[in-house]
Design a protein around this motif. Structure first.
Motif, PDB file in Angstrom:
ATOM      1  N   GLU A   7      -3.936  -3.836   4.137  1.00 46.98           N
ATOM      2  CA  GLU A   7      -3.017  -4.031   2.922  1.00 46.98           C
ATOM      3  C   GLU A   7      -2.875  -5.165   2.153  1.00 46.98           C
ATOM      4  OE1 GLU A   7       0.314  -1.646   6.392  1.00 46.98           O
ATOM      5  OE2 GLU A   7       0.428  -4.529   5.528  1.00 46.98           O
TER       6      GLU A   7
ATOM      7  N   ARG B 132       1.324  -0.218   3.010  1.00 39.40           N
ATOM      8  CA  ARG B 132       1.140  -0.011   4.039  1.00 39.40           C
ATOM      9  C   ARG B 132       0.136   1.155   4.466  1.00 39.40           C
ATOM     10  NH1 ARG B 132       2.891  -2.016   7.562  1.00 39.40           N
ATOM     11  NH2 ARG B 132       5.496  -0.478   8.432  1.00 39.40           N
TER      12      ARG B 132
ATOM     13  N   GLU C  96       9.729   4.231   6.491  1.00 38.72           N
ATOM     14  CA  GLU C  96       9.606   3.414   5.261  1.00 38.72           C
ATOM     15  C   GLU C  96      10.752   3.850   4.152  1.00 38.72           C
ATOM     16  OE1 GLU C  96       8.105   0.769   4.279  1.00 38.72           O
ATOM     17  OE2 GLU C  96       7.377   0.437   6.195  1.00 38.72           O
TER      18      GLU C  96
ATOM     19  N   ILE D 102       1.072   3.774   0.111  1.00 44.54           N
ATOM     20  CA  ILE D 102       1.160   4.252   2.012  1.00 44.54           C
ATOM     21  C   ILE D 102       0.633   5.373   1.987  1.00 44.54           C
ATOM     22  CG2 ILE D 102       2.996   5.098   3.594  1.00 44.54           C
ATOM     23  CD1 ILE D 102       5.177   4.209   2.394  1.00 44.54           C
TER      24      ILE D 102
END
Length: 319
Positions: free
Chosen positions: A73, A86, A108, A307
């Protein structure tokens, strides 16, 4: 012989416990397979899974930042200038990145709706976002609003199978504003008519004012979602590929530099092209088929957050 994996000297025990629990509860792996994956004994794998449960690391999801993922990350943010990154731990030997990403990304979105400050959330569509929303828990979010970036009608007039705005509204109670028109028009006259519809004008205006935008990403190879789902023909796909298509977000197609193509099909997309304003665009995507599209979107700064899963992150970073 088992391949060499992390042991007590190579990673904190809580990291190992969290990874073992992820492989067991999300990856669906047996304890002997977990032992093989991590290079440890079956008995130790069993103890690690039990430890993760007893220490509260498991709430169906793994509530623990695995060190390797945290490092990925950090590197993604630095390399691509992202506001947020993420990375979900890999799900055992499964090649399906979505199996890792969907339950990992769901919290999230839940956090957005749990925020007491009202927000306007713009949403794309697609298989990944649908899977993420299906993994969400119920969150009281009636003080927020959600709006679609893209039409929700397929070429044959049926509702789009992967439209997500109704599902997320059901999970959160948020007022929702779908874009009830086809994804793309067939000609200039039809395009002008769709864009002039009052509810489309209103939805587009809302989407362009969003506080945060969440999208998936589509590849432009033979398995391109736009083609597979019947929005474009094989000839149109080849035309886009010949023009240098690398990926698409919300139906809008871009090249390897992350620049939107000057192509007739792009000109007939009814929805909103991102980034529509200065608010962050968060992309949820992963898997081998998405690498080319993700590289292009990152290069063109079309997205400000990502993500993804562990293997995709490593590939994007060239590891």
């Amino acid at each position: 012989m088992n391949h060499r994996g992390p042991d007590e000297t190579e990673a904190p025990q809580s990291d190992l416990a969290a990874r073992a629990a992820w492989l067991y509860y999300v990856g669906g792996m047996r304890q002997d397979a977990i032992a093989e994956e991590l290079g440890i004994s079956r008995q130790r794998a069993q103890r690690l899974v039990a430890r993760a449960l007893s220490e509260g690391l498991v709430r169906v999801r793994i509530d623990h930042p695995i060190a390797e993922c945290l490092d990925l990350e950090r590197r993604l943010r630095h390399r691509f200038g992202l506001l947020r990154a993420r990375v979900a731990p890999r799900s055992g030997g499964s090649p399906d990145a979505l199996r890792s990403i969907a339950p990992f990304a769901a919290p999230e979105l839940e956090r957005i709706f749990a925020d007491e400050t009202p927000k306007l959330l713009a949403l794309g569509t697609g298989r990944t976002l649908r899977a993420v929303v299906d993994n969400m828990q119920q969150v009281p979010g009636g003080h927020h609003k959600v709006v679609s970036l893209i039409g929700n009608v397929a070429p044959d007039g049926s509702a789009s199978f992967y439209e997500v705005i109704m599902r997320i509204a059901d999970k959160t109670g948020a007022p929702h504003y779908p874009m009830s028109v086809p994804v793309m028009a067939r000609d200039e006259a039809e395009f002008a008519n769709y864009r002039a519809l009052p509810h489309v004008v209103a939805s587009r205006a809302l989407a362009e004012q969003a506080d945060v935008t969440v999208v998936g990403i589509g590849q432009m190879a033979a398995d391109a979602p736009l083609y597979v789902d019947g929005f474009i023909t094989s000839d149109e796909l080849r035309s886009l590929q010949d023009a240098g298509a690398a990926g698409e977000i919300g139906g809008h197609v871009f090249d390897a530099e992350g620049k939107y193509l000057d192509h007739p099909l792009n000109n007939f997309m009814v929805g909103v092209r991102v980034p529509a304003n200065t608010s962050p665009v968060i992309c949820i995507a992963g898997g081998v088929s998405k690498i080319k599209a993700l590289r292009a979107a990152l290069k063109g700064r079309l997205i400000q957050g990502l993500i993804t899963d562990e293997l995709t992150a490593a590939e994007l970073l060239g590891d």
